[in-house]
Design an enzyme around this catalytic site. Sequence first.
Site, PDB file in Angstrom:
ATOM      1  N   GLU A 154       0.858  -1.187   0.000  1.00 38.74           N
ATOM      2  CA  GLU A 154       0.000   0.000   0.000  1.00 38.74           C
ATOM      3  C   GLU A 154       0.892   1.234   0.000  1.00 38.74           C
ATOM      4  O   GLU A 154       1.891   1.300   0.724  1.00 38.74           O
ATOM      5  CB  GLU A 154      -0.892   0.009   1.239  1.00 38.74           C
ATOM      6  CG  GLU A 154      -1.705   1.284   1.406  1.00 38.74           C
ATOM      7  CD  GLU A 154      -2.507   1.319   2.692  1.00 38.74           C
ATOM      8  OE1 GLU A 154      -2.861   2.430   3.124  1.00 38.74           O
ATOM      9  OE2 GLU A 154      -2.777   0.247   3.282  1.00 38.74           O
ATOM     10  N   GLU A 159      -2.610  11.500   3.082  1.00 39.30           N
ATOM     11  CA  GLU A 159      -3.650  11.338   4.090  1.00 39.30           C
ATOM     12  C   GLU A 159      -3.635  12.563   4.992  1.00 39.30           C
ATOM     13  O   GLU A 159      -2.579  13.124   5.283  1.00 39.30           O
ATOM     14  CB  GLU A 159      -3.419  10.097   4.945  1.00 39.30           C
ATOM     15  CG  GLU A 159      -3.614   8.781   4.240  1.00 39.30           C
ATOM     16  CD  GLU A 159      -3.439   7.614   5.190  1.00 39.30           C
ATOM     17  OE1 GLU A 159      -4.458   7.077   5.660  1.00 39.30           O
ATOM     18  OE2 GLU A 159      -2.286   7.251   5.467  1.00 39.30           O
TER      19      GLU A 159
END
Length: 405
Positions: A154, A159
């Site tokens: 990932e 974020e």
Amino acid sequence: MVSAALVLGSMLVGTALGTQAAAAPAPDVSIAATTFADEFTGAAGTPVDGSKWNMEVGDNVNNHERQYYTNRTSNAALDGQGNLVITARRENPGNYNCWYGRCEYTSARLNTVGKFSQTYGRFETRLKMSHGQGMWPAFWMMGTTGGTWPNNGEIDVMENVGFEPNTVHGTIHGPGYSGSGGIGAAYTGPRFADGFHTFTLDWSPNLLIWYVDGQEYQRRTPADLGGRTWVFNDRPFFIILNLAVGGYWPGDPDASTPMPNTLVVDYVRVTDTPGGGGGGGGQITGLAGKCVDVAGANTANGTPVQLYDCNGTNAQRWTRSGNQLMALGKCLDVSGGGTANGTVVQLWDCNGTGAQQWAISGANDIVNIQANKCLDVTGNNSANGTRLQIWECTGAANQKWNAAV
């Protein structure tokens, strides 16, 4: 996020690059090609393009998020102004059930599974952040092979958690370094909900580089893993874009959290070639597929910057440092700090002045910020040696650039 985004006039130089003209035949230089792009153009209220995106439906027990993802246009739709708006709402119109009982919120999560995936390149989004306690927007990627998470890998390009309005995070997850043990870094800047910002990942074999608004803030290589497995080579990754509400990391919304709450996305773009940082910089290509070039590879102050056949030499390798564009250790500079149409550009010692401040727009313009004018090929002439200048931005082909920096 499983557990824890030129206007140039014209004037010929008169002489071509002597050293380059006499050189051996130019190597086959790869020019970055766009492999995926969504500019989110369309009428207000239109759903996302189903040929590019899947709309996920359901809740997320893994992160203990509070929202239920829907495929409704009330949670994800175009705004008619070239943006996708993902909207989190405090509601439950479908009597949805979540891991904790009756769902309290709805939102949207998009992915490109089965529609687009790629190994290596530049992955970028420009967006205006959501805000408030408990909000958790993300632009990220997952591997399509290698088994289940985290073995498939990932990459979190961006974020943000609402209690850190000025901070974004870039993180990698893999076997032995997943969830809260992911390896990453934070970038602290402006309050990201106050305007649009660009979030970029350059991905090459054994190298990942993160940028915010063109400013590099993190690099990761296999050496950072302490002997654990690097799962980011020779594996396609797909894209995910979502706005979560609540969860282990951001915590739950509270009375101060605005609802509805929006994440506004200007674009998502992917090219097949990463930008600067992969070892010596990248090319800037424009009219007729030719390159921005330092005449004669000369490092003297005042050396003309021109258009020339791409040949892979250091005279055509540009890197970006903040708003500066650099080659051969010096900066792309507007002569004399001028702002008038037709002012030529040159190479000069980097000095931080407005003559050296450039913005690369989503429309592929390279704009001198001080002059508010575009980098331009003089006279729309594609001949080798044509001088570059600044000019009012017109959208013409002689002001469009593919900047792999």
